[in-house]
Design a protein around this motif. Structure first.
Motif, PDB file in Angstrom:
ATOM      1  N   GLU A 188      37.491  53.639  30.455  1.00  0.00           N
ATOM      2  CA  GLU A 188      36.845  53.251  29.201  1.00  0.00           C
ATOM      3  C   GLU A 188      37.775  53.402  28.005  1.00  0.00           C
ATOM      4  O   GLU A 188      37.358  53.792  26.914  1.00  0.00           O
TER       5      GLU A 188
ATOM      6  N   THR B 162      25.809  50.622  34.523  1.00  0.00           N
ATOM      7  CA  THR B 162      25.021  49.843  33.579  1.00  0.00           C
ATOM      8  C   THR B 162      25.607  50.029  32.176  1.00  0.00           C
ATOM      9  O   THR B 162      26.432  50.918  31.946  1.00  0.00           O
ATOM     10  N   PRO B 163      25.199  49.210  31.199  1.00  0.00           N
ATOM     11  CA  PRO B 163      25.713  49.390  29.830  1.00  0.00           C
ATOM     12  C   PRO B 163      25.480  50.785  29.271  1.00  0.00           C
ATOM     13  O   PRO B 163      26.353  51.351  28.596  1.00  0.00           O
ATOM     14  N   SER B 164      24.311  51.375  29.530  1.00  0.00           N
ATOM     15  CA  SER B 164      24.047  52.718  29.011  1.00  0.00           C
ATOM     16  C   SER B 164      24.894  53.759  29.721  1.00  0.00           C
ATOM     17  O   SER B 164      25.366  54.723  29.100  1.00  0.00           O
TER      18      SER B 164
ATOM     19  N   ARG C 285      27.865  53.185  31.001  1.00  0.00           N
ATOM     20  CA  ARG C 285      29.233  53.000  30.498  1.00  0.00           C
ATOM     21  C   ARG C 285      29.385  53.636  29.115  1.00  0.00           C
ATOM     22  O   ARG C 285      30.458  54.173  28.786  1.00  0.00           O
TER      23      ARG C 285
END
Length: 282
Positions: A182, A202-204, A206
């Motif tokens: 990241e 998932t986006p959350s 990440r």
């Protein structure tokens, strides 16, 4: 003061004439703190140390921490303004992950300054951004993140275009092996890195991984993940450890867990001899 006597010995242990005893305590209004008992407290001569809030004092403190970055007077004043603004926002609008007001203190500020002072990003503005986000942002809920980011950009780095600042990749550390997660370089462990299958980013997830990677990449801060049961705290840590080739040792905490369980303490063995027993973290 006191003279101390060990009754199992023949000779009393008498304090030296130059011995002085100092005690420090947080007020009972602080989280989880209680007042000392009157029997102990009334033996001391007390005085109250106020928190550092004066702008000139804060400027001296900030300048000392960040002297190696050669910041201008405007930069230093901006950080002072940020600290005042973030404390005001914490009382009025910001919310942490548990739905309460976040608590910011001089310790929070010094943690950010200590990180930025090493300039790990190779650019003072980026190091200041990462350091202040690390200290002031990660404990908040997602709705409060943009508010803090705007305050950091406005006062600390003097730039409202955070996308431009973050468009440049962070330099890889020169010593040791590191892996990129990241956008942050994390030290590779002795084991072979293996990315676990079946873990869905998932986006959350990440977003949580980004916050965790930012802190872990600093390499100097213990990390506390707080959240409801089964939201993925342990699985996130386990995934990151395996993906970077590091060993993850699990210790179950409870309400009576203290530092001695991790570090260790002196205790009597079977023969009654005082020995040091390693904690679970060793």
């Amino acid at each position: 003061m006191f003279n101390f006597y060990i009754y199992s010995d023949i000779e009393p242990v008498v304090r030296h004439e130059n011995f002085r005893l100092f005690a420090c305590m947080n007020p009972a209004t602080d989280v989880g703190k209680k007042d000392l008992t009157p029997g102990i407290r009334n033996r001391f001569t007390e005085f109250y140390v106020e928190e550092l809030t004066d702008e000139s004092d804060l400027r001296i403190l900030i300048n000392d921490y960040l002297s190696g970055l050669a910041l201008t007077a405007n930069h230093l004043s901006g950080i002072v303004q940020f600290y005042a603004s973030i404390r005001t926002a914490a009382n009025k609008s910001l919310v942490d992950g548990t739905g309460h007001k976040p608590h910011y203190s001089l310790r929070t500020l010094c943690r950010a300054l200590r990180y930025a002072a090493t300039n790990p990003c190779g650019q003072s503005s980026r190091s200041l951004y990462e350091g202040f986000c690390l200290s002031f942002l990660t404990q908040l809920d997602r709705k409060s993140h943009p508010v803090v980011e705007q305050l950091v950009c406005k006062h600390v780095i003097g730039n409202s275009n955070v996308k431009s600042l973050l468009s440049h990749s962070l330099p890889e550390p020169t010593s040791g092996k590191h892996l990129l997660f990241e956008g942050y370089w994390i030290s590779q462990g002795a084991s072979e890195p293996v990315v676990p299958e079946g873990y869905i980013l998932t986006p959350s997830v990440r977003a949580n991984l980004r916050d965790l990677s930012r802190i872990v990449s600093a390499g100097q801060h213990p990390v506390l993940l707080q959240g409801e049961t089964s939201v993925g705290k342990t699985s996130l840590i386990t995934w990151l450890a395996k993906s970077t080739g590091n060993v993850c040792v699990r210790v179950n905490n409870h309400e009576h867990t203290d530092l001695q369980e991790y570090v260790g303490c002196y205790a009597a063995d079977e023969a009654g001899k005082l020995v040091f027993k390693e904690g679970k973290g060793n």
